[in-house]
Design a protein around this motif. Structure first.
Motif, PDB file in Angstrom:
ATOM      1  N   GLU A  16       4.101  18.649   5.549  1.00 47.11           N
ATOM      2  CA  GLU A  16       4.582  19.837   6.271  1.00 47.11           C
ATOM      3  C   GLU A  16       3.802  20.122   7.550  1.00 47.11           C
ATOM      4  N   TYR A  57       9.729   9.977  -6.421  1.00 47.08           N
ATOM      5  CA  TYR A  57      10.729  10.755  -5.691  1.00 47.08           C
ATOM      6  C   TYR A  57      12.097  10.151  -5.948  1.00 47.08           C
ATOM      7  N   PRO A  60      17.418   9.265  -1.170  1.00 46.62           N
ATOM      8  CA  PRO A  60      18.616   9.963  -0.702  1.00 46.62           C
ATOM      9  C   PRO A  60      19.869   9.387  -1.361  1.00 46.62           C
ATOM     10  N   GLU A  72      15.175  11.397   3.859  1.00 43.16           N
ATOM     11  CA  GLU A  72      14.416  12.448   3.176  1.00 43.16           C
ATOM     12  C   GLU A  72      14.317  12.152   1.685  1.00 43.16           C
ATOM     13  N   GLN A  74      13.618  13.064  -2.096  1.00 39.33           N
ATOM     14  CA  GLN A  74      13.914  14.307  -2.791  1.00 39.33           C
ATOM     15  C   GLN A  74      12.978  14.496  -3.974  1.00 39.33           C
TER      16      GLN A  74
END
Length: 108
Positions: A16, A57, A60, A72, A74
């Motif tokens: 972030e 993760y 996509p 990205e 998820q």
């Protein structure tokens, strides 16, 4: 002539704050039960004997686990998915599930 080592597949994650971190890909797989593909990664530069934190993760939607194209990643949000991933990881690592510490659920 020495055998060449296989090329380690790597990805870069951006946090972030915009900081990039390089990760080695442990493996990817598709789950028919959840109709999703998953990627398991660990920080680059760790020696074989070092303990590493493996992260998982979901890829996509529509991304091919044998040749991920990026995008990205998820977060995995359900306990059922975590349990399935943990089972696949234990199989990959050759563990039978009876004698290991269960601290991977702390990473949710």
């Amino acid at each position: 002539m020495a055998d060449q080592e296989p090329v380690q597949q790597q990805i870069t994650l951006v946090d972030e704050n915009g900081d990039e971190t390089l990760y080695d890909v442990l493996f990817t797989f598709k789950s028919e039960d959840f109709d999703r593909s998953y990627i398991l990664i660990y920080p680059d530069g760790k020696g074989e004997d070092e303990e590493v934190e493996i992260q998982a993760y979901a890829l996509p939607k529509g991304d091919d686990p044998s040749d991920p194209q990026g995008g990205e990643l998820q977060a995995i949000e359900t306990d059922k998915e975590w349990d399935m991933i943990e089972s696949v990881l234990n199989t990959f690592l050759g563990k039978d599930g009876d004698d290991q510490d269960d601290d991977s659920k702390d990473q949710k």
